[in-house]
Enzyme design. Structure first.
Site: not given
Ligand code: BG6
Length: 650
Positions: A200, A204, A257, A262, A363
């Protein structure tokens, strides 16, 4: 809503308006889950309002929850009111979209679930003229991907004669071996061109704009290499803790994660070679090439270039107390899962050889913020030797991905006045100011791209495996040697001190993005003049102190003032006994600067301290330019001097 962000909005001009997606029936497996209500349905609603869903379109939800189409529509109608991202809710648009929602309940184990689903899809295909196209969205855990794929193959879906595409959600494996196995399984049912793996972050706008920024602006390309770039830093700082996801997270950890997917995706956008075109495979080929060039560490190198952390009890950024990670629901009380990871990577190719790439994520940190900082080599200061300039700071280009959505360039400017003095200043582009954008979930563009068969924003088998190859040695090293010092950072702080040390070993620092909003939380700066806060935010540099570290010593020359972002310090008297304590939001070190003299007391960190440092030259300048602040600070210095020495400050 936490995930909402500014996203591209369709142009007003009819001639430039994007075409709707291709006709299809969209089948959502896991339709009763969180993803569907929080992200998928709100995204479809946004696409619908923006005219980007085809006329020939319907949605079928499938999951175990016993309900019928009416029940599903009711449930979604309730949820959309909570999770939509538009300023105002458009009831008639929702009614029109919800009339296209259908549902069938059943277990993924049962043949009958799939035969019922097939009949429903065939019926809707006829009703909506969807040309036999089906888009399957697997909003389910990867453990059932294979099962669903095999059932789809054997239950007569080939009677729908159009295209079939599947969207799958991460995690794509839990290590290199399982990712390979998962890819093998997916590819035994589907062709690579049918598989759309969602990351995802690629949805963005600010991430996609990295490519536009690099390849549509010729002025940066000549600088984008090891001749001019000193280092690159990727930070994904989350203020949330595991928030009820302990069961999943404890098996995952920060590396799996966030980093493997990402962060390495962002890294490949920032560092890849220019693609031949913006065609999906041209871009993905360059990303794959880049990821293959990232050095794969030996076990010893993996340790030397990584830091892990786990949060302990503390106060989160929103002021709410947070338990120790090991006491979060669903987490093993002896867990050695990392909630923080920092890495130093190298890209072994001509462009980037020797440039350290730093990544960190965690986190329960002091603030939410995703930023990429490209730090350029400093200009030679020698040219200024006959002037008042003592040092020349580095130029930085900062991509603010979220929650701020901006690009900022930091450079040096002459301070107006008769002498040559420098100050870092900013050039900034804000998405919200430059574009007419609407709030979205980030999933709109992913669903829309898949409908148009554009795989640019999706990951590919080789990309997934290359990123696992990079993190695997670190996972292995951490698994073999579980750390003994967890928890090693309190919730609400900047993370473990070792992460700062990792970068400082190289004579560098993490660049902390300090906004005027961050400073406004400090009581001393509440309601302060925005120009003053903006000047101050440009000059602060971060410093960490471990418990018992001496931050400044009595008698030493005063070279800087300190602001306490998080932590507690104590002033010591002559005998080393605590004289007074200061904590979050306080500042110290100003007396020696005001007197241009020596420190009048020793200050020791009582806890892990996150500090901002303001150097004397910046301190003097800020005081000169902002007399109101000078007055408040002088007053404070007088009171404190008296408290520490028993004498008044002349
Ligand atoms: C997810 C993770 O893929 O991305 C989460 O599993 C994380 O742990 C999240 O909080 C973060 O996404 P964003 O868009 O809030 O930065």
């Amino acid at each position: 809503m936490e995930h909402s962000q500014w996203v591209w909005a369709p142009m007003v001009e009819a001639s430039t308006r994007a075409a709707p997606g291709e006709p299809c029936i969209m089948v959502i497996f896991g339709a009763a889950g969180d993803l569907t209500k929080r992200l998928l349905i709100p995204s479809l609603y946004n696409l619908f309002i923006d005219g980007l869903l085809p006329e020939q379109f319907a949605i079928v939800g499938v999951s175990l929850d016993a309900m019928d189409t009416e029940g599903f529509r009711e449930r979604m109608s309730r949820d959309i009111r909570q999770f939509h991202t538009r300023r105002e809710f458009d009831e008639s648009a929702w009614q029109a979209l919800s009339s296209r929602l259908y549902y069938t309940a059943g277990s993924f184990e049962d043949e009958s679930t799939f035969t019922t689903l097939r009949d429903l899809v065939l019926e809707l295909d006829g009703q909506y003229q969807a040309r036999g196209n089906v888009l399957y969205y697997k909003a389910v855990p990867p453990s059932v991907f294979g099962l669903i794929s095999s059932k789809l193959q054997t239950s007569g879906f080939d009677r729908c004669t159009g295209w079939k595409r599947i969207i799958v959600e991460k995690p794509f494996g839990t290590d290199l071996a399982s990712a390979r196995e998962m890819n093998r399984q997916l590819l035994s049912f589907w062709d690579e061109r049918q598989i759309f793996r969602i990351d995802h972050y690629l949805g963005k706008e600010t991430v996609q704009n990295i490519l536009a920024f690099r390849f549509a602006n010729g002025m940066f390309e000549p600088l984008w290499n090891n001749q001019h770039v000193d280092n690159i830093q990727f930070t994904v700082s989350e203020s949330v803790s595991v928030e009820g996801r302990g069961g999943y997270y404890d098996k995952s950890g920060a590396l799996r994660d966030m980093v493997q997917n990402h962060m390495l995706q962002m890294l490949s956008y920032v560092c890849m070679e220019p693609p031949n075109s913006f065609a999906a495979d041209d871009i993905r080929d360059e990303k794959a090439k880049l990821l293959k060039a990232v050095r794969v560490y030996s076990p010893e190198e993996a340790f030397r270039n990584s830091v892990r952390g786990q949060y302990g009890a503390g106060r989160k950024a929103d002021g709410v107390n947070c338990p120790d990670y090991r006491h979060e629901p669903g987490v093993n009380p002896y867990s050695s899962t990392e909630t923080y990871a920092a890495l130093r990577l190298y890209i072994d190719n001509w462009r980037w050889e020797g440039v350290p790439i730093y990544l960190r994520t965690g986190k329960a940190l002091w603030k939410r913020g995703t930023d990429v900082v490209v730090e350029f080599k400093k200009a030679p200061a020698s040219v200024f030797r006959s002037t008042a300039v003592k040092k020349v700071g580095a130029n930085r280009l900062i991509f603010h991905i979220q929650p701020e959505q901006a690009i900022q360039s930091v450079f040096q400017a002459k301070i107006p006045g008769p002498t040559m003095q420098l100050q870092p200043v900013n050039m900034r582009f804000n998405y919200g100011e430059a574009f007419q954008a609407s709030r979205g979930t980030g999933y709109e563009v992913m669903i829309y791209s898949c409908m148009l068969n554009d795989a640019t924003l999706f990951s590919r088998t080789d990309l997934v495996e290359s990123s696992w190859r990079i993190v695997q040695p670190i996972l292995d090293a951490w698994f073999v040697y579980p750390t003994l010092d967890f928890p090693n950072y309190p919730a609400g702080t900047w993370g473990p001190k070792a992460a700062s040390d990792l970068v400082e070993q190289d004579g560098r620092r993490w660049f902390e993005v300090v906004t005027t909003e961050t400073l406004e939380h400090i009581p001393l700066f509440k309601d302060a003049d925005p120009l003053f806060l903006s000047h101050l935010s440009m000059c602060l540099r971060p410093r960490r102190a471990a418990p018992d570290d001496i931050i400044c010593r009595k008698g030493d020359p005063g070279l800087e003032m300190f602001l306490i972002c998080r932590g507690e310090v104590e002033f010591l008297d002559r005998r080393g006994e605590p004289l007074m304590h200061l904590q979050d939001g306080d500042c110290f070190g100003e007396i020696a600067l005001l007197l241009s003299g020596a420190r009048i007391a020793t200050v020791r960190a009582k806890t892990l301290c996150d500090l901002f440092v303001l150097e004397k030259s910046d301190f003097d300048r800020i005081l000169r330019d902002h007399p109101q602040f000078a007055e408040v600070l002088t007053q404070m210095a007088h009171e404190r001097y008296e408290k520490i020495t028993g004498r008044s400050l002349a």
